[in-house]
Design a protein around this motif. Structure first.
Motif, PDB file in Angstrom:
ATOM      1  N   PRO A 197       0.832  -1.219   0.000  1.00  0.00           N
ATOM      2  CA  PRO A 197       0.000   0.000   0.000  1.00  0.00           C
ATOM      3  C   PRO A 197       0.854   1.250   0.000  1.00  0.00           C
ATOM      4  N   THR A 208      -0.659   4.710   4.538  1.00  0.00           N
ATOM      5  CA  THR A 208      -0.731   3.998   5.805  1.00  0.00           C
ATOM      6  C   THR A 208      -2.128   3.427   6.010  1.00  0.00           C
ATOM      7  N   GLY A 209      -2.195   2.144   6.382  1.00  0.00           N
ATOM      8  CA  GLY A 209      -3.489   1.509   6.597  1.00  0.00           C
ATOM      9  C   GLY A 209      -4.102   0.925   5.347  1.00  0.00           C
ATOM     10  N   GLY A 210      -3.396   1.042   4.207  1.00  0.00           N
ATOM     11  CA  GLY A 210      -3.917   0.514   2.955  1.00  0.00           C
ATOM     12  C   GLY A 210      -3.741  -0.986   2.851  1.00  0.00           C
ATOM     13  N   VAL A 211      -4.170  -1.529   1.730  1.00  0.00           N
ATOM     14  CA  VAL A 211      -4.142  -2.971   1.506  1.00  0.00           C
ATOM     15  C   VAL A 211      -2.959  -3.339   0.630  1.00  0.00           C
TER      16      VAL A 211
END
Length: 270
Positions: A162, A165-168
């Motif tokens: 990703p 931040t916090g992505g897949v």
């Protein structure tokens, strides 16, 4: 000419008084700004009145700027030099280029290497990457059934992570890559969620003979510029240049273009 990464760059400058006469400086400061913005201050030596030298062992690839500041008399000089990456892409070896031009001495080696890099860039601009190497690309989208990588042929996915931040992120074993189109899809048919930072290998593990032959033709064509000013040839012969190629002017003769034709990128790709 560019220096090889790790080689020592011999850098020189002259100190002159206001009248233009070479003079020994009361003090000299040398600052080398590296490609990453950091600086070093090597010690200069005087080798004859007003003639100064620095031997700088290169540690980074890219453009460097060197600033000389002299005192008593006050003088200054700014210059730049380039350092090649550790493994610059080259469609021809130096030995191949020298054989094609019937050269046996090393006098022109540095210039030939620069031509090889330039020719490689030109061919890759028309046919896509030739030399196998990693590429990192930002792919910006929200949700899609597939994504298209810009550099083709794309032969292997390395990482798909990703960008935010916090992505897949995705395991490359769960993805399918079409080398010829650069299209990436999930094997389970699911949706891809972006934006993503994709690292992948590009190029051709076996370089087509037509492309290396084209490179030799272009090299000979460009090397003739050393023989004196020449106007672009316009005609119908295999070695003539009928019209400029977008982005490359008259650098690529007809015969080389014909050899590259089966490997050319589709219009709008690349």
């Amino acid at each position: 000419m560019p220096y090889d990464l790790g080689a020592t760059a011999r850098l020189t400058a002259e100190c002159r008084d206001p009248g233009g006469t070479l003079a020994t400086a009361g003090g000299v400061t040398v600052t080398v700004t590296l490609p990453d913005g950091s600086t070093v201050t090597p010690v200069a030596s005087e080798n004859g009145t007003g003639l100064y030298r620095v031997d700088y062992p290169t540690v980074q690839a890219g453009r460097h700027v060197i600033r000389w500041v002299f005192t008593a008399p006050a003088d200054a000089h700014t210059d730049s030099f380039d350092v090649r990456e550790a493994a610059p892409p080259g469609i021809l070896s130096l030995a191949d280029a020298k054989t094609h031009l019937s050269k046996t001495s090393s006098a022109d080696d540095d210039e030939l290497r620069s031509w090889i890099e330039s020719i490689t860039s030109g061919i890759e601009g028309l046919c896509g990457p030739v030399i196998v190497r990693p590429v990192t690309e930002r792919v910006t989208f929200r949700r899609a059934s597939s994504l298209a990588l810009r550099a083709i042929p794309a032969i292997e996915l390395v990482t798909v992570v990703p960008l935010l931040t916090g992505g897949v992120g995705y395991d490359v074993v769960d993805l399918d890559l079409d080398p010829d189109t650069g299209i990436v899809r999930r094997l389970d048919g699911g949706v891809l969620v972006g934006p993503l930072l994709v690292t992948y290998q590009v190029g051709r593990p076996i370089v087509p003979a037509a492309l290396t032959s084209a490179a030799r033709i272009i090299l000979r064509h460009l090397w003739q510029t050393k023989q004196g000013p020449q106007r672009p040839q316009l005609g119908t012969g295999d070695f003539d240049v009928n019209e400029p190629v977008q982005g490359f002017g008259y650098a690529i003769p007809n015969r080389a273009l014909q050899l590259m034709e089966p490997h050319r990128l589709p219009p709008g790709v690349g």
